[in-house]
Design a protein around this motif. Structure first.
Motif, mmCIF file in Angstrom:
data_model
loop_
_atom_site.group_PDB
_atom_site.id
_atom_site.type_symbol
_atom_site.label_atom_id
_atom_site.label_comp_id
_atom_site.label_asym_id
_atom_site.label_seq_id
_atom_site.Cartn_x
_atom_site.Cartn_y
_atom_site.Cartn_z
ATOM 1 N N ALA A 31 0.833 -1.209 0.000
ATOM 2 C CA ALA A 31 0.000 0.000 0.000
ATOM 3 C C ALA A 31 0.871 1.263 0.000
ATOM 4 O O ALA A 31 0.551 2.237 -0.695
ATOM 5 C CB ALA A 31 -0.936 -0.015 1.198
ATOM 6 N N ILE A 32 1.957 1.241 0.745
ATOM 7 C CA ILE A 32 2.866 2.392 0.769
ATOM 8 C C ILE A 32 3.454 2.620 -0.623
ATOM 9 O O ILE A 32 3.504 3.748 -1.112
ATOM 10 C CB ILE A 32 3.984 2.206 1.822
ATOM 11 C CG1 ILE A 32 3.416 2.355 3.236
ATOM 12 C CG2 ILE A 32 5.127 3.201 1.601
ATOM 13 C CD1 ILE A 32 4.374 1.963 4.349
ATOM 14 N N LEU A 33 3.888 1.554 -1.269
ATOM 15 C CA LEU A 33 4.454 1.688 -2.615
ATOM 16 C C LEU A 33 3.413 2.204 -3.603
ATOM 17 O O LEU A 33 3.720 3.053 -4.447
ATOM 18 C CB LEU A 33 5.031 0.352 -3.094
ATOM 19 C CG LEU A 33 6.355 -0.038 -2.450
ATOM 20 C CD1 LEU A 33 6.708 -1.472 -2.804
ATOM 21 C CD2 LEU A 33 7.465 0.911 -2.890
ATOM 22 N N LYS A 34 2.190 1.704 -3.512
ATOM 23 C CA LYS A 34 1.125 2.201 -4.395
ATOM 24 C C LYS A 34 0.896 3.687 -4.159
ATOM 25 O O LYS A 34 0.704 4.452 -5.102
ATOM 26 C CB LYS A 34 -0.170 1.419 -4.166
ATOM 27 C CG LYS A 34 -0.156 0.044 -4.782
ATOM 28 C CD LYS A 34 -1.490 -0.642 -4.558
ATOM 29 C CE LYS A 34 -1.523 -1.992 -5.232
ATOM 30 N NZ LYS A 34 -2.828 -2.654 -5.045
ATOM 31 N N HIS A 35 0.913 4.091 -2.890
ATOM 32 C CA HIS A 35 0.729 5.505 -2.561
ATOM 33 C C HIS A 35 1.887 6.340 -3.120
ATOM 34 O O HIS A 35 1.660 7.383 -3.741
ATOM 35 C CB HIS A 35 0.612 5.680 -1.048
ATOM 36 C CG HIS A 35 0.408 7.089 -0.632
ATOM 37 N ND1 HIS A 35 -0.814 7.720 -0.723
ATOM 38 C CD2 HIS A 35 1.281 8.011 -0.136
ATOM 39 C CE1 HIS A 35 -0.692 8.968 -0.294
ATOM 40 N NE2 HIS A 35 0.561 9.165 0.074
ATOM 41 N N LEU A 70 13.791 -0.243 -2.865
ATOM 42 C CA LEU A 70 12.584 0.096 -3.618
ATOM 43 C C LEU A 70 12.186 1.557 -3.423
ATOM 44 O O LEU A 70 11.527 2.144 -4.284
ATOM 45 C CB LEU A 70 11.424 -0.824 -3.220
ATOM 46 C CG LEU A 70 11.557 -2.263 -3.716
ATOM 47 C CD1 LEU A 70 10.457 -3.135 -3.131
ATOM 48 C CD2 LEU A 70 11.535 -2.313 -5.237
ATOM 49 N N ILE A 71 12.584 2.133 -2.298
ATOM 50 C CA ILE A 71 12.361 3.557 -2.073
ATOM 51 C C ILE A 71 13.672 4.193 -1.646
ATOM 52 O O ILE A 71 14.623 3.495 -1.283
ATOM 53 C CB ILE A 71 11.261 3.830 -1.013
ATOM 54 C CG1 ILE A 71 11.674 3.324 0.365
ATOM 55 C CG2 ILE A 71 9.924 3.248 -1.441
ATOM 56 C CD1 ILE A 71 10.744 3.754 1.493
ATOM 57 N N GLN A 72 13.702 5.503 -1.693
ATOM 58 C CA GLN A 72 14.876 6.227 -1.206
ATOM 59 C C GLN A 72 14.400 7.368 -0.333
ATOM 60 O O GLN A 72 13.285 7.868 -0.507
ATOM 61 C CB GLN A 72 15.735 6.735 -2.360
ATOM 62 C CG GLN A 72 14.979 7.570 -3.371
ATOM 63 C CD GLN A 72 15.761 7.731 -4.665
ATOM 64 O OE1 GLN A 72 16.619 6.919 -4.990
ATOM 65 N NE2 GLN A 72 15.451 8.775 -5.399
#
Length: 101
Positions: A31-35, A70-72
């Motif tokens: 959900a965080i990645l989709k957001h 996947l995030i930074q």
């Protein structure tokens, strides 16, 4: 009899895919990645207002996603701004697509 898989020579792509899959193993992280995919970037506090979870819980999920790339996060004292790591995001999409085809 349990086998020790540490001595198997996996391809680098297989190891990377497994790391991404493990990080995606929690619905909140997905959900965080989709957001984040629909935002240029956001702060932890922004995510706390979107998801009904404690800031410490959100931070732990962000840490897991950041650890696999996947995030930074970019430090903007006293906050951290998070966004999708576009290079690794493309790699993850490609690896998953190849795996499922």
């Amino acid at each position: 009899m349990k086998r020790n898989l540490e001595h198997i020579d996996y391809k680098e792509d297989t190891i990377t895919l497994a790391k991404f899959a493990k990080a995606l193993g929690h619905p909140t992280r997905i959900a965080i990645l989709k957001h984040l995919e629909n935002q240029s970037c956001c702060f932890t506090g922004d995510l706390v207002s979107v998801f009904p979870l404690a800031q410490s819980t959100i931070s732990q999920h962000l840490k897991e996603l950041k650890n696999v790339g996947l995030i930074q996060g970019e430090l903007e004292p006293p906050k951290i701004k998070y966004c999708i790591n576009q290079t690794n995001w493309k790699t993850a999409k490609s690896l998953f697509q190849h795996f499922f085809n």
